[in-house]
Motif scaffolding. Structure first.
Motif, PDB file in Angstrom:
ATOM      1  N   GLY A  42       0.829  -1.231  -0.063  1.00 47.37           N
ATOM      2  CA  GLY A  42      -0.048  -0.111   0.065  1.00 47.37           C
ATOM      3  C   GLY A  42       0.845   1.472  -0.062  1.00 47.37           C
ATOM      4  O   GLY A  42       1.545   1.535  -1.000  1.00 47.37           O
ATOM      5  N   SER A  43       0.576   2.163   1.164  1.00 51.18           N
ATOM      6  CA  SER A  43       1.274   3.571   0.992  1.00 51.18           C
ATOM      7  C   SER A  43       2.799   3.257   1.153  1.00 51.18           C
ATOM      8  O   SER A  43       3.641   4.235   0.635  1.00 51.18           O
ATOM      9  CB  SER A  43       0.763   4.389   2.065  1.00 51.18           C
ATOM     10  N   ILE A  44       3.219   2.008   1.588  1.00 53.87           N
ATOM     11  CA  ILE A  44       4.629   1.929   1.642  1.00 53.87           C
ATOM     12  C   ILE A  44       5.385   2.034   0.021  1.00 53.87           C
ATOM     13  O   ILE A  44       6.433   2.366   0.173  1.00 53.87           O
ATOM     14  CB  ILE A  44       5.129   0.507   2.453  1.00 53.87           C
ATOM     15  N   THR A  97      -5.595   5.999  15.913  1.00 53.64           N
ATOM     16  CA  THR A  97      -6.771   5.144  15.259  1.00 53.64           C
ATOM     17  C   THR A  97      -6.212   4.510  14.353  1.00 53.64           C
ATOM     18  O   THR A  97      -5.592   5.338  13.386  1.00 53.64           O
ATOM     19  CB  THR A  97      -7.873   5.711  15.090  1.00 53.64           C
ATOM     20  N   VAL A  98      -6.091   3.063  14.257  1.00 58.37           N
ATOM     21  CA  VAL A  98      -5.304   2.264  13.229  1.00 58.37           C
ATOM     22  C   VAL A  98      -6.332   1.018  12.976  1.00 58.37           C
ATOM     23  O   VAL A  98      -7.344   0.850  13.500  1.00 58.37           O
ATOM     24  CB  VAL A  98      -3.986   1.569  13.902  1.00 58.37           C
ATOM     25  N   PHE A  99      -6.005   0.401  11.723  1.00 51.67           N
ATOM     26  CA  PHE A  99      -6.873  -0.402  11.081  1.00 51.67           C
ATOM     27  C   PHE A  99      -6.288  -1.695  11.706  1.00 51.67           C
ATOM     28  O   PHE A  99      -5.284  -1.999  11.516  1.00 51.67           O
ATOM     29  CB  PHE A  99      -6.598  -0.503   9.625  1.00 51.67           C
ATOM     30  N   GLN A 100      -7.469  -2.500  12.155  1.00 43.92           N
ATOM     31  CA  GLN A 100      -7.018  -3.907  12.650  1.00 43.92           C
ATOM     32  C   GLN A 100      -7.771  -4.967  11.751  1.00 43.92           C
ATOM     33  O   GLN A 100      -8.896  -4.803  11.474  1.00 43.92           O
ATOM     34  CB  GLN A 100      -7.662  -4.000  14.130  1.00 43.92           C
ATOM     35  N   ARG A 139      16.010  -2.620  15.067  1.00 41.05           N
ATOM     36  CA  ARG A 139      15.969  -2.456  13.672  1.00 41.05           C
ATOM     37  C   ARG A 139      14.855  -3.381  13.182  1.00 41.05           C
ATOM     38  O   ARG A 139      14.543  -3.448  11.932  1.00 41.05           O
ATOM     39  CB  ARG A 139      17.105  -2.758  12.928  1.00 41.05           C
ATOM     40  N   VAL A 140      14.244  -4.165  13.994  1.00 41.99           N
ATOM     41  CA  VAL A 140      13.289  -5.144  13.681  1.00 41.99           C
ATOM     42  C   VAL A 140      11.928  -4.742  14.298  1.00 41.99           C
ATOM     43  O   VAL A 140      11.726  -4.674  15.732  1.00 41.99           O
ATOM     44  CB  VAL A 140      13.572  -6.555  14.069  1.00 41.99           C
ATOM     45  N   PHE A 141      10.845  -4.566  13.666  1.00 40.70           N
ATOM     46  CA  PHE A 141       9.430  -3.950  13.933  1.00 40.70           C
ATOM     47  C   PHE A 141       8.300  -4.914  13.724  1.00 40.70           C
ATOM     48  O   PHE A 141       8.356  -5.239  12.523  1.00 40.70           O
ATOM     49  CB  PHE A 141       9.408  -2.429  13.283  1.00 40.70           C
ATOM     50  N   GLY A 142       7.745  -5.285  14.741  1.00 42.53           N
ATOM     51  CA  GLY A 142       6.236  -6.005  14.550  1.00 42.53           C
ATOM     52  C   GLY A 142       5.116  -5.186  14.881  1.00 42.53           C
ATOM     53  O   GLY A 142       5.020  -4.778  15.961  1.00 42.53           O
ATOM     54  N   PHE A 143       4.178  -5.246  13.788  1.00 43.85           N
ATOM     55  CA  PHE A 143       2.789  -4.076  14.141  1.00 43.85           C
ATOM     56  C   PHE A 143       1.866  -5.378  13.962  1.00 43.85           C
ATOM     57  O   PHE A 143       1.720  -6.228  12.734  1.00 43.85           O
ATOM     58  CB  PHE A 143       2.722  -3.211  13.168  1.00 43.85           C
ATOM     59  N   GLN A 144       0.991  -5.352  14.760  1.00 44.02           N
ATOM     60  CA  GLN A 144      -0.299  -6.239  14.679  1.00 44.02           C
ATOM     61  C   GLN A 144      -1.268  -5.409  14.181  1.00 44.02           C
ATOM     62  O   GLN A 144      -1.881  -6.002  13.372  1.00 44.02           O
ATOM     63  CB  GLN A 144      -0.850  -6.402  16.078  1.00 44.02           C
ATOM     64  N   TYR A 145      -1.078  -4.109  13.777  1.00 40.89           N
ATOM     65  CA  TYR A 145      -2.138  -3.396  12.933  1.00 40.89           C
ATOM     66  C   TYR A 145      -1.461  -2.810  11.658  1.00 40.89           C
ATOM     67  O   TYR A 145      -0.333  -3.123  11.572  1.00 40.89           O
ATOM     68  CB  TYR A 145      -2.394  -2.134  13.673  1.00 40.89           C
ATOM     69  N   HIS A 146      -2.432  -2.056  11.047  1.00 32.12           N
ATOM     70  CA  HIS A 146      -2.154  -1.756   9.640  1.00 32.12           C
ATOM     71  C   HIS A 146      -2.025  -0.075   9.628  1.00 32.12           C
ATOM     72  O   HIS A 146      -3.189   0.339  10.003  1.00 32.12           O
ATOM     73  CB  HIS A 146      -3.068  -2.111   8.466  1.00 32.12           C
ATOM     74  N   LEU A 147      -0.837   0.363   8.936  1.00 34.59           N
ATOM     75  CA  LEU A 147      -1.032   1.818   8.827  1.00 34.59           C
ATOM     76  C   LEU A 147      -0.812   2.041   7.196  1.00 34.59           C
ATOM     77  O   LEU A 147      -1.061   3.053   6.627  1.00 34.59           O
ATOM     78  CB  LEU A 147       0.239   2.692   9.332  1.00 34.59           C
ATOM     79  N   GLU A 148      -0.413   1.078   6.633  1.00 36.68           N
ATOM     80  CA  GLU A 148      -0.309   0.910   5.052  1.00 36.68           C
ATOM     81  C   GLU A 148      -1.373   0.948   4.161  1.00 36.68           C
ATOM     82  O   GLU A 148      -1.388   1.095   3.058  1.00 36.68           O
ATOM     83  CB  GLU A 148       0.751  -0.207   4.889  1.00 36.68           C
ATOM     84  N   PRO A 182     -12.253   7.471   5.186  1.00 38.34           N
ATOM     85  CA  PRO A 182     -11.422   7.849   4.388  1.00 38.34           C
ATOM     86  C   PRO A 182     -10.357   8.595   5.154  1.00 38.34           C
ATOM     87  O   PRO A 182      -9.155   8.756   4.845  1.00 38.34           O
ATOM     88  CB  PRO A 182     -11.882   8.507   3.176  1.00 38.34           C
ATOM     89  N   GLU A 183     -10.880   9.445   6.289  1.00 33.55           N
ATOM     90  CA  GLU A 183      -9.906  10.382   7.000  1.00 33.55           C
ATOM     91  C   GLU A 183      -8.918   9.456   7.645  1.00 33.55           C
ATOM     92  O   GLU A 183      -7.781   9.938   7.942  1.00 33.55           O
ATOM     93  CB  GLU A 183     -11.015  11.165   7.982  1.00 33.55           C
ATOM     94  N   TYR A 184      -9.441   8.337   8.389  1.00 35.05           N
ATOM     95  CA  TYR A 184      -8.487   7.502   8.957  1.00 35.05           C
ATOM     96  C   TYR A 184      -7.576   6.646   7.868  1.00 35.05           C
ATOM     97  O   TYR A 184      -6.134   6.906   8.342  1.00 35.05           O
ATOM     98  CB  TYR A 184      -9.096   6.252   9.582  1.00 35.05           C
ATOM     99  N   ILE A 185      -8.012   6.387   6.736  1.00 32.40           N
ATOM    100  CA  ILE A 185      -6.645   6.137   5.921  1.00 32.40           C
ATOM    101  C   ILE A 185      -5.717   6.956   5.590  1.00 32.40           C
ATOM    102  O   ILE A 185      -4.587   6.709   5.683  1.00 32.40           O
ATOM    103  CB  ILE A 185      -7.417   5.597   4.481  1.00 32.40           C
ATOM    104  N   LYS A 186      -6.136   8.249   5.488  1.00 36.97           N
ATOM    105  CA  LYS A 186      -5.407   9.344   5.061  1.00 36.97           C
ATOM    106  C   LYS A 186      -4.305   9.522   6.138  1.00 36.97           C
ATOM    107  O   LYS A 186      -3.175   9.786   5.946  1.00 36.97           O
ATOM    108  CB  LYS A 186      -6.030  10.384   4.687  1.00 36.97           C
TER     109      LYS A 186
END
Length: 237
Positions: free
Chosen positions: A15-17, A134-137, A169-178, A211-215
């Protein structure tokens, strides 16, 4: 900079990455794991992004490529690559580092807040976030026991371990920002059987209606990546 990503299903790309990487002139390569594509040599990339997916890390009998992927992730950590795992990706990283991945007490699907820890708030990589972004799960499992040496970055009432960092340097995310709208639409289309309304499971209208959360999430991801790249270039991680 050379960024490689591991993708597990057609509808969950970075996605945004991807948008950030292209805008900043980075080289992008990928392995589509579900197509049994070959994994690269460690010398051929600098950063590794491990994407999400509807499968679980322990389903190697159904998805046999998971075994090779875990070995590859472990090798990438040993070679001091920058790693970021998102949802399933974060769970895979936690697993190869000796953590434990199990069913979360609650399935989370939708837009929910997480709380940053003091470690996150004091880090230049996260200091620009609000205290409860607020993030997407979209997950049922989670890294219920963090790997030894990992530091917790975020938590919530629904899921104790929402994000962690290991070895700076190693990151684990349960949620999505991308996630972009197209990715969320793909999730809804392909995984709609999981949307059973509950305390932490929202409706399709809620998933697609912000859409505001996605942005905002995409902007936070861009800022995180930009600061991560700066620290990487300065040799601080």
């Amino acid at each position: 900079m050379r960024i490689h990503y591991l993708q597990h299903v057609p509808f969950e790309n970075p996605g945004s990455i991807l948008e950030w990487a292209i805008k900043n002139g980075h080289t992008l390569t990928s392995t589509q794991m579900y197509k049994d594509e070959p994994l690269p040599q460690q010398k051929d990339f600098d950063w590794l992004i491990v994407m999400g997916g509807p499968m679980n890390i322990y389903e190697e009998d159904i998805y046999p490529w998971l075994a090779a992927e875990k070995i590859f992730i472990k090798e990438s950590i040993t070679h001091k690559k920058i790693l970021m795992g998102l949802c399933l990706g974060g769970q895979l990283i936690a697993d190869v580092l000796g953590g434990k991945v199990t069913k979360n007490p609650h399935k989370e699907i939708g837009w929910f807040g997480v709380r940053l820890t003091e470690i996150a708030k004091s880090s230049p990589l996260f200091s620009f976030f609000p205290l409860e972004p607020t993030v997407f799960q979209w997950h049922g499992d989670t890294f219920s026991i963090l790997p030894e040496g990992a530091e917790l970055l975020a938590s919530s009432d629904a899921c104790e371990h929402q994000a962690f960092v290991y070895d700076k340097r190693v990151f684990g995310f349960q949620y999505h920002l991308e996630n972009t709208r197209e990715i969320i639409e793909g999730l809804v289309e392909n995984c709609s059987d999981e949307i059973v309304l509950d305390r932490y499971v929202q409706s399709t209208e809620d998933l697609l209606g912000h859409p505001e959360y996605i942005k905002q999430d995409n902007e936070w991801m861009e800022m995180f990546l930009t600061r991560l790249e700066q620290l990487y270039n300065e040799g601080k991680i």
